[in-house]
Design an enzyme around this catalytic site. Structure first.
Site, PDB file in Angstrom:
ATOM      1  CB  CYS A 184       5.877   5.176   4.530  1.00 37.65           C
ATOM      2  SG  CYS A 184       6.939   6.512   3.997  1.00 37.65           S
ATOM      3  CB  CYS A 239      -2.488   6.975   5.897  1.00 44.21           C
ATOM      4  SG  CYS A 239      -1.516   7.303   4.421  1.00 44.21           S
ATOM      5  CB  CYS A 247      -1.379   3.418   8.959  1.00 43.21           C
ATOM      6  SG  CYS A 247      -1.892   2.282   7.674  1.00 43.21           S
ATOM      7  CB  CYS A 255      -0.922  -0.024   1.219  1.00 41.73           C
ATOM      8  SG  CYS A 255      -2.091   1.341   1.273  1.00 41.73           S
ATOM      9  CB  CYS A 256       3.835   2.286   2.012  1.00 44.83           C
ATOM     10  SG  CYS A 256       3.204   2.695   3.646  1.00 44.83           S
TER      11      CYS A 256
HETATM   12 FE1  SF4 Z   1      -1.330   2.706   3.007  1.00 43.13          FE
HETATM   13 FE2  SF4 Z   1      -1.099   2.967   5.645  1.00 43.13          FE
HETATM   14 FE3  SF4 Z   1       1.022   3.290   4.011  1.00 43.13          FE
HETATM   15 FE4  SF4 Z   1      -0.927   5.099   4.079  1.00 43.13          FE
HETATM   16  S1  SF4 Z   1       0.494   4.570   5.748  1.00 43.13           S
HETATM   17  S2  SF4 Z   1       0.048   4.334   2.264  1.00 43.13           S
HETATM   18  S3  SF4 Z   1      -2.750   3.783   4.345  1.00 43.13           S
HETATM   19  S4  SF4 Z   1      -0.150   1.389   4.420  1.00 43.13           S
END
Ligand code: SF4
Length: 241
Positions: A227, A201, A204, A118-119
């Protein structure tokens, strides 16, 4: 194409010269160096310090906010407020690629099953695209923060991207940050008053208790501690289990 960084002064010289001089490091990076430099800011709890310093040198420095589309609405409001307060003229919201999003995370649930992916989707790849044409970037990491940041220099060379990374606040303590915010009466991120000390985010990030590490609220309950936009020795840093 990024410029040849071997033309820059030796990093050891820069680190010695600017170790305790964040404004000097910024003046070098944004002026004397002749390099094309961006500033990457999360518009989080501490961000006003670095942005205030940079605005004293060049209000039109390109400021990149990684808008993952999962930020707190308070962060986006704070970006507007702080940008106006400091007179910043070139704030760019960097978003994930839409086609990439549709393919890999159409339901915005990837952060639950695979936060690293996701990051990568929402931060690392968008940042890599946004940095094309820049020779380096400034960020707000500090040595007192967790993990590998204890070894942080003010000037680093990222061999993967062949860019300069500049960490002017490397030597700042939590008290230095707080004192600076007070001294210049800078606007605070609205979530700080609700116990958030490091703000990323929404899915998280959680508040931290008194005495907890400020970054303990990031990816709480997971080993993940960074991240992925900051790689050290070729690896994303993880907490000790
Ligand atoms: Fe995704 Fe969490 Fe990374 Fe944001 S901090 S990009 S929601 S995994």
């Amino acid at each position: 194409m990024p410029r040849d960084l071997t033309m820059s002064p030796d990093l050891d010289v820069l680190n010695h010269r600017y170790r305790d001089n964040p404004l000097g490091a910024l003046q070098y990076a944004l002026g004397e160096s002749g390099l094309r430099i961006a500033l990457v800011s999360s518009f989080g709890a501490d961000s006003a310090v670095l942005l205030h310093m940079a605005a004293q040198i060049d209000r039109d420095v390109p400021v990149l906010l990684l808008d993952t589309l999962l930020l707190f609405p308070e962060t986006l409001a704070y970006q507007q407020e702080l940008g106006t307060h400091l007179g910043l003229g070139d704030i760019r919201r960097v978003r994930p690629d839409q086609a990439d999003m549709q393919t890999r995370d159409p339901a915005s649930e990837l952060h639950r099953s695979d936060p690293d992916a996701c990051c990568a989707l929402r931060k690392t790849r968008p940042l890599a695209r946004a940095l094309v044409g820049f020779d380096g970037w400034i960020n707000g990491r500090k040595r007192f923060q967790t993990g590998q940041r204890t070894r942080l220099d003010v000037f680093e060379h990222d061999p993967d991207s062949d860019r300069l990374k500049i960490n002017p606040l490397a030597g700042f303590s939590a008290a230095d940050i707080s004192d600076y915010l007070d001294r210049f009466d800078l606007p605070r991120h609205p979530l700080v008053a609700r116990g958030y000390r490091s703000i990323g985010c929404a899915p998280c990030t959680s508040p931290v208790a008194a005495g907890e590490d400020p970054r303990a609220g990031r990816w709480r309950g997971r080993e993940k501690a960074e991240c992925g936009i900051h790689i050290m020795d070729g690896q994303v840093f993880r907490r000790a289990s």
